[in-house]
Design an enzyme around this catalytic site. Sequence first.
Site, PDB file in Angstrom:
ATOM      1  N   PHE A 177       0.831  -1.270  -0.027  1.00  0.00           N
ATOM      2  CA  PHE A 177       0.089   0.150  -0.059  1.00  0.00           C
ATOM      3  C   PHE A 177       0.948   1.173   0.078  1.00  0.00           C
ATOM      4  O   PHE A 177       2.019   1.160   0.465  1.00  0.00           O
ATOM      5  CB  PHE A 177      -0.925  -0.152   1.291  1.00  0.00           C
ATOM      6  CG  PHE A 177      -0.142  -0.077   2.635  1.00  0.00           C
ATOM      7  CD1 PHE A 177       0.049   1.390   3.165  1.00  0.00           C
ATOM      8  CD2 PHE A 177       0.069  -1.218   3.105  1.00  0.00           C
ATOM      9  CE1 PHE A 177       0.663   1.409   4.317  1.00  0.00           C
ATOM     10  CE2 PHE A 177       0.856  -1.004   4.257  1.00  0.00           C
ATOM     11  CZ  PHE A 177       1.131   0.079   4.887  1.00  0.00           C
ATOM     12  N   CYS A 178       0.234   2.358  -0.229  1.00  0.00           N
ATOM     13  CA  CYS A 178       0.898   3.820  -0.295  1.00  0.00           C
ATOM     14  C   CYS A 178      -0.240   4.756  -0.221  1.00  0.00           C
ATOM     15  O   CYS A 178      -1.367   4.631   0.036  1.00  0.00           O
ATOM     16  CB  CYS A 178       1.753   3.901  -1.626  1.00  0.00           C
ATOM     17  SG  CYS A 178       0.864   3.757  -3.077  1.00  0.00           S
ATOM     18  N   THR A 179       0.236   6.141  -0.329  1.00  0.00           N
ATOM     19  CA  THR A 179      -0.743   7.014   0.083  1.00  0.00           C
ATOM     20  C   THR A 179      -1.898   7.123  -1.015  1.00  0.00           C
ATOM     21  O   THR A 179      -3.150   7.106  -0.488  1.00  0.00           O
ATOM     22  CB  THR A 179       0.026   8.331  -0.198  1.00  0.00           C
ATOM     23  OG1 THR A 179       1.182   8.317   0.787  1.00  0.00           O
ATOM     24  CG2 THR A 179      -0.781   9.518   0.310  1.00  0.00           C
TER      25      THR A 179
END
Length: 317
Positions: A182-184
């Site tokens: 996951f990331c922003t």
Amino acid sequence: MTQESINQPIVVAALYKFVTLSDYVAFREPLLQAMVDNGIKGTLLIADEGINGTVSGSREGIDGLMAWLKSDPRLIDIDHKESYCDEQPFYRTKVKLKKEIVTLGVEGVDPNKSVGTYVEPKDWNDLITDPEVLLIDTRNDYEVSIGTFEGAIDPKTTSFREFPEYIKAHFDPAVHKKVAMFCTGGIRCEKASSYMLGEGFEEVYHLKGGILKYLEEVPEQESQWRGECFVFDNRVTVRHDLTEGDYDQCHACRTPISAEDRASEHYAPGVSCPHCWDSLSEKTRRSAIDRQKQIELAKARNQPHPIGRNYRLPSEA
């Protein structure tokens, strides 16, 4: 119109799409004009592999820009996430030409050809609580320090470019069968998933829409998220309800700083913080002091100061 959008009239839109834009150089000027015509601030990056960025404006302005983008058949399904604030988080309007819209630095990685399995926010909790799933945060160390998902691995990278070496050094496709990332906003973990597949990992998942979409759609009482989420604009962080968080950012080293950091004897607004006070050169310190004086003078005149903060998009971080 929601009550939130009435109270906070500026819409912040994080958007990206991996798509072949072979004419991206020629695409720059009309895109910039569309931003100007709609009163949009912020930065968009374009490359042969697609478009990425965060912009802000009025409700009508953001709608106008998104309609313009979607009028191009290649961008008709472009992904974007929205949040709100009460003042402009950006000072300028820019379109930058790039080799990559998010810089991994590995030749041959192409999300337009191969990516992992998208996971909707509503299904994310079930995936990451599976004991067989390896959960990796693809963001930088200063972002992870503010908040992350329960049980996530922190690669402790200072740049997305370091991610491939971290994977090679710590994980084996023959051993780690299921990987979730996951990331922003979704772009880094999407590109990371393409890289992981190329390295031989078989089951690779990534959070569709990123952390921001998860915070928007998953009720806080059901959330596996812990802390706040770093964002690449003047808000610095957002809470679970996507309102502006409690962190500021050091102008010198760009590290997010808490209320405790600001109470430190080593904190000087706009000049230094506990994370960098002993590592700044005298030249950098003098420059920061002069800049802070300019910022305070601009504030006294009720004028925005364009060098108040020097933010970078995830692709440039």
